[in-house]
Design a protein around this motif. Structure first.
Motif, mmCIF file in Angstrom:
data_model
loop_
_atom_site.group_PDB
_atom_site.id
_atom_site.type_symbol
_atom_site.label_atom_id
_atom_site.label_comp_id
_atom_site.label_asym_id
_atom_site.label_seq_id
_atom_site.Cartn_x
_atom_site.Cartn_y
_atom_site.Cartn_z
ATOM 1 N N ASN B 213 0.686 -1.200 0.150
ATOM 2 C CA ASN B 213 -0.109 -0.114 0.020
ATOM 3 C C ASN B 213 0.973 1.356 0.073
ATOM 4 O O ASN B 213 1.652 1.469 1.147
ATOM 5 C CB ASN B 213 -0.799 -0.124 1.265
ATOM 6 C CG ASN B 213 -2.057 0.879 1.400
ATOM 7 O OD1 ASN B 213 -1.786 2.302 0.773
ATOM 8 N ND2 ASN B 213 -3.047 0.779 1.764
ATOM 9 N N MET B 214 0.799 2.169 -1.272
ATOM 10 C CA MET B 214 1.619 3.168 -1.252
ATOM 11 C C MET B 214 0.639 4.750 -0.760
ATOM 12 O O MET B 214 1.286 5.493 -1.363
ATOM 13 C CB MET B 214 2.179 3.228 -2.647
ATOM 14 C CG MET B 214 2.822 2.079 -3.017
ATOM 15 S SD MET B 214 4.274 1.666 -2.072
ATOM 16 C CE MET B 214 5.509 2.872 -2.576
ATOM 17 N N GLY B 215 -0.443 4.290 -0.557
ATOM 18 C CA GLY B 215 -1.220 5.444 -0.110
ATOM 19 C C GLY B 215 -2.465 5.852 -0.967
ATOM 20 O O GLY B 215 -2.724 4.667 -1.691
ATOM 21 N N ASP B 216 -3.074 6.870 -1.044
ATOM 22 C CA ASP B 216 -4.338 7.303 -1.529
ATOM 23 C C ASP B 216 -4.001 7.817 -2.910
ATOM 24 O O ASP B 216 -3.154 8.762 -3.075
ATOM 25 C CB ASP B 216 -4.917 8.342 -0.566
ATOM 26 C CG ASP B 216 -6.551 8.358 -0.970
ATOM 27 O OD1 ASP B 216 -6.959 8.775 -2.147
ATOM 28 O OD2 ASP B 216 -7.412 8.144 -0.283
ATOM 29 N N ILE B 217 -4.811 7.087 -3.758
ATOM 30 C CA ILE B 217 -4.382 7.353 -5.071
ATOM 31 C C ILE B 217 -4.900 9.093 -5.446
ATOM 32 O O ILE B 217 -4.533 9.712 -6.228
ATOM 33 C CB ILE B 217 -5.667 6.618 -6.135
ATOM 34 C CG1 ILE B 217 -5.299 6.724 -7.556
ATOM 35 C CG2 ILE B 217 -6.809 6.908 -5.916
ATOM 36 C CD1 ILE B 217 -5.865 5.938 -8.668
ATOM 37 N N ARG B 218 -5.627 9.544 -4.588
ATOM 38 C CA ARG B 218 -5.998 11.155 -4.697
ATOM 39 C C ARG B 218 -4.923 12.171 -4.349
ATOM 40 O O ARG B 218 -5.084 13.291 -4.535
ATOM 41 C CB ARG B 218 -7.459 11.207 -4.032
ATOM 42 C CG ARG B 218 -8.521 10.899 -4.509
ATOM 43 C CD ARG B 218 -9.736 10.540 -3.506
ATOM 44 N NE ARG B 218 -9.375 9.532 -2.243
ATOM 45 C CZ ARG B 218 -10.323 9.374 -1.543
ATOM 46 N NH1 ARG B 218 -11.724 9.523 -1.767
ATOM 47 N NH2 ARG B 218 -10.100 8.306 -0.722
ATOM 48 N N ASN B 219 -3.869 11.365 -3.765
ATOM 49 C CA ASN B 219 -2.492 12.277 -3.383
ATOM 50 C C ASN B 219 -1.738 12.421 -4.541
ATOM 51 O O ASN B 219 -0.682 13.110 -4.739
ATOM 52 C CB ASN B 219 -2.141 11.598 -2.339
ATOM 53 C CG ASN B 219 -2.500 11.701 -1.062
ATOM 54 O OD1 ASN B 219 -3.579 12.681 -1.068
ATOM 55 N ND2 ASN B 219 -2.613 10.930 -0.041
ATOM 56 N N ILE B 220 -1.906 11.517 -5.753
ATOM 57 C CA ILE B 220 -1.156 11.746 -7.123
ATOM 58 C C ILE B 220 -1.221 13.031 -7.756
ATOM 59 O O ILE B 220 -2.459 13.243 -8.131
ATOM 60 C CB ILE B 220 -1.328 10.272 -7.761
ATOM 61 C CG1 ILE B 220 -1.123 9.066 -6.936
ATOM 62 C CG2 ILE B 220 -0.570 10.538 -9.233
ATOM 63 C CD1 ILE B 220 -1.318 7.719 -7.755
ATOM 64 N N GLN B 221 -0.177 13.751 -7.861
ATOM 65 C CA GLN B 221 -0.589 15.070 -8.640
ATOM 66 C C GLN B 221 -0.342 14.748 -10.240
ATOM 67 O O GLN B 221 0.224 13.890 -10.761
ATOM 68 C CB GLN B 221 0.590 15.926 -8.303
ATOM 69 C CG GLN B 221 0.648 16.502 -6.912
ATOM 70 C CD GLN B 221 1.851 17.469 -6.519
ATOM 71 O OE1 GLN B 221 2.876 17.215 -7.478
ATOM 72 N NE2 GLN B 221 1.073 18.435 -5.927
ATOM 73 N N SER B 222 -1.305 15.459 -10.813
ATOM 74 C CA SER B 222 -1.084 15.776 -12.314
ATOM 75 C C SER B 222 0.283 16.322 -12.682
ATOM 76 O O SER B 222 0.515 17.437 -12.099
ATOM 77 C CB SER B 222 -2.373 16.519 -12.693
ATOM 78 O OG SER B 222 -2.046 16.968 -14.063
ATOM 79 N N LYS B 223 0.814 15.772 -13.645
ATOM 80 C CA LYS B 223 2.100 16.536 -14.091
ATOM 81 C C LYS B 223 1.716 17.928 -14.843
ATOM 82 O O LYS B 223 2.885 18.462 -15.110
ATOM 83 C CB LYS B 223 2.943 15.456 -14.832
ATOM 84 C CG LYS B 223 3.358 14.148 -14.150
ATOM 85 C CD LYS B 223 4.651 14.291 -12.969
ATOM 86 C CE LYS B 223 5.001 12.889 -12.769
ATOM 87 N NZ LYS B 223 4.539 12.532 -11.160
ATOM 88 N N GLU B 224 0.484 17.826 -15.215
ATOM 89 C CA GLU B 224 0.314 18.941 -16.082
ATOM 90 C C GLU B 224 -0.139 20.201 -15.288
ATOM 91 O O GLU B 224 -0.020 21.250 -15.597
ATOM 92 C CB GLU B 224 -0.701 18.768 -17.220
ATOM 93 C CG GLU B 224 -0.093 17.387 -18.150
ATOM 94 C CD GLU B 224 -1.026 16.865 -19.156
ATOM 95 O OE1 GLU B 224 -1.105 16.821 -20.257
ATOM 96 O OE2 GLU B 224 -2.012 16.351 -18.486
#
Lengths: 256, 256, 256
Positions: B213-224
């Motif tokens: 488990n690497m955490g919540d997907i909603r914490n992944i930032q858009s590179k754009e």
């Protein structure tokens, strides 16, 4: 019993070179150009149109260029709009989607697919079951072994696609994954089942998931001689332009 | 030069809709039903019978249902007893064994195979070279990228087969493996070459072998944009029912 | 509507047994021998010649032997110079290059390829999308699950090729890689996505990359009975010679 010219479908707009042979049940679509002496085996689709072909009555198939002296084996599909150099040799069941540029003297193994808009150099060896994503770049004399995937989706699914780049003479072992946008330098070695997550400098061995730097490729010993094996052109020449001569001699001739 | 209607083998018991087109050298076996406007390309086997066909003189092919507006590309094989919804689009060389139920507006990439009795939802994207085991369940809007394998044999070889389950909107990156019976919730992301060994709760990112488990997907930032990228429907709409409108607007319309 | 004998290309030098059926658009090349009751489905190439066929006017196709009671499914390619025993069953789109020896009652799944000069025993199960390198040896009753690759290049690219060896009754799970020359003993289990880098003694479970010894396979419990599951022949008999009887009874009969 060579080919029987049985059940071949050849577009009137295709331009077929001298001594080209086309296998049974193969379809050559509009605006395909095939160089002299090329062999297209049975059950192929060459110049395959995109989905628009089935919907738009005014669809025009873009040109597909296949060089001379190629051998495209059976059950292979090459879409329209690809440009392929001379002396390509393929396995069976290859799948090449639109817009790729493929150099001369390269090879594509069984079940290998190019998703489109990739640039493949000369004397590149794509073994079987390799997946080359859109916008990937594979330089001359690179080798990619079976089951390896080059990926491009930065935050999938999405529109930000960055193709990985594989340097000249670099070797990617079986079942590896290159993450989007990674650049692997010249003369590298990527170990089996590795996941390459960041750029790799030239002459580097990387192994693992994520792939870690394991040192200089020139430190790998030949199991046969005990001396350094890499750069591999010093020890392997089959199908290469330096076949039958010393690699360094050939190289010095190129630089003259 | 569309299709030539050359060397097509069409069972008298097949029921073919209006404006259906069938490619050269394609075989449509007994009791296949094809919806209006569907295109079956060259060199396909549709309603392929099981091995019993070759042994039992009284073999009866079970019904195969293919919806309307589908595009089945060349060299594909769909066994008898599948039920496929409207607007399926496939790549080439797909292999669909018996008893699968596939929803509408889904896609199946080149060389992808379904081993049988799987349930695939609507707007599912199976990319190329994906292997879907028996009894797998893939929910609506899920994406499975190239080379991923869903497996079901608890103690192989054996009769205890548990299909994995992939939740809606979940994304499985390339070359991953889902072990038998794992349930991955909605809106998850499984990293490249991961091996998922246990259930994954919704909105979770897992990576590695075994996947952690690497955490919540909603914490992944858009590179754009620098903002949150997931849930991806907020940023990607190609081919989706909310194409051309805001996802949340579409969603609120669905719930009315 | 069985086969239509439509567009079959059959070499005059092929020797076809009694009650053999050959599918539409299939080509049987020179010097192929097919045993009684074997079925070759549609769109196959049997006795496929090597590249020399297209260049040398005096090329002679080496003999290809396919046993009796085999079922070779559609879109499959078997090169010349293979020797295949009775009762082989294949999936679709298989690719068998030159010089392999395959025993009786074995099976080869969809998209699986043999690169050549491999030795495959009896009752071997190669599932789909397996890649068997040159000089590999797979012993009787071994199972290799989807996406697994046996590799042979010690320092790729190069001429030093060492085929791995898989012992009898051994099970290789999905997406595994066997590095060149590794020998896996009898009754082993290799976990999903493992990379086997060194020899594995009999009755051993290995998992991971690199694969680590996880203990004795006889300690794995059956999820159904709670007792030991392996050796698997005590619990699974479908398609095996001990089907319908106790494995140990069968074994004792063999040893008499």
């Amino acid at each position: 019993m060579k080919f029987n010219n049985s059940n071949v479908s050849l577009s009137p707009s295709a331009k077929i070179g001298k001594n080209v042979r086309i296998g049974d049940n193969t379809v050559i679509y509009d605006n395909v150009v095939i160089g002299d002496n090329t062999v297209i085996c049975n059950d192929c689709q060459i110049g395959e149109p995109t989905g628009a072909y089935y919907k738009d009555s005014d669809y025009v198939n873009p040109p597909t260029i296949i060089g001379a002296d190629c051998l495209i084996r059976s059950h292979s599909i090459i879409y329209a709009s690809n440009t392929i150099g001379d002396h390509l040799i393929t396995g069976h069941h290859i799948m090449v989607r639109t817009g790729n540029k493929i150099g001369h003297h390269s090879s594509i193994g069984n079940f290998t697919e190019l998703h489109g808009d990739a640039v493949i150099g000369n004397y590149v060896r794509l073994h079987s079951n390799v997946c080359i994503c859109e916008y990937a770049v594979v330089h001359d004399y690179a080798w990619i072994f079976p089951g390896t995937i080059l990926s491009n989706g930065v935050t999938p699914p999405g529109n930000l696609l960055l193709g990985p780049e594989v340097g000249p003479y670099t070797v990617i072992a079986v079942n590896a994954v290159l993450l989007p946008g990674v650049k692997i330098g010249a003369n590298c070695l990527v170990g089996a089942s590795s996941v390459v997550t960041k750029d790799v400098p030239e002459f580097t061995v990387v192994i693992g998931s994520p792939a870690k730097n394991m040192g200089d490729i020139r430190n790998i010993q030949s199991k046969e001689t005990g001396g350094a094996y890499y750069p591999w052109p010093n020890h392997f020449d089959r199908g290469m332009p330096w076949q039958g001569m010393d690699y360094n001699t050939w190289l010095s001739q190129q630089n003259q």
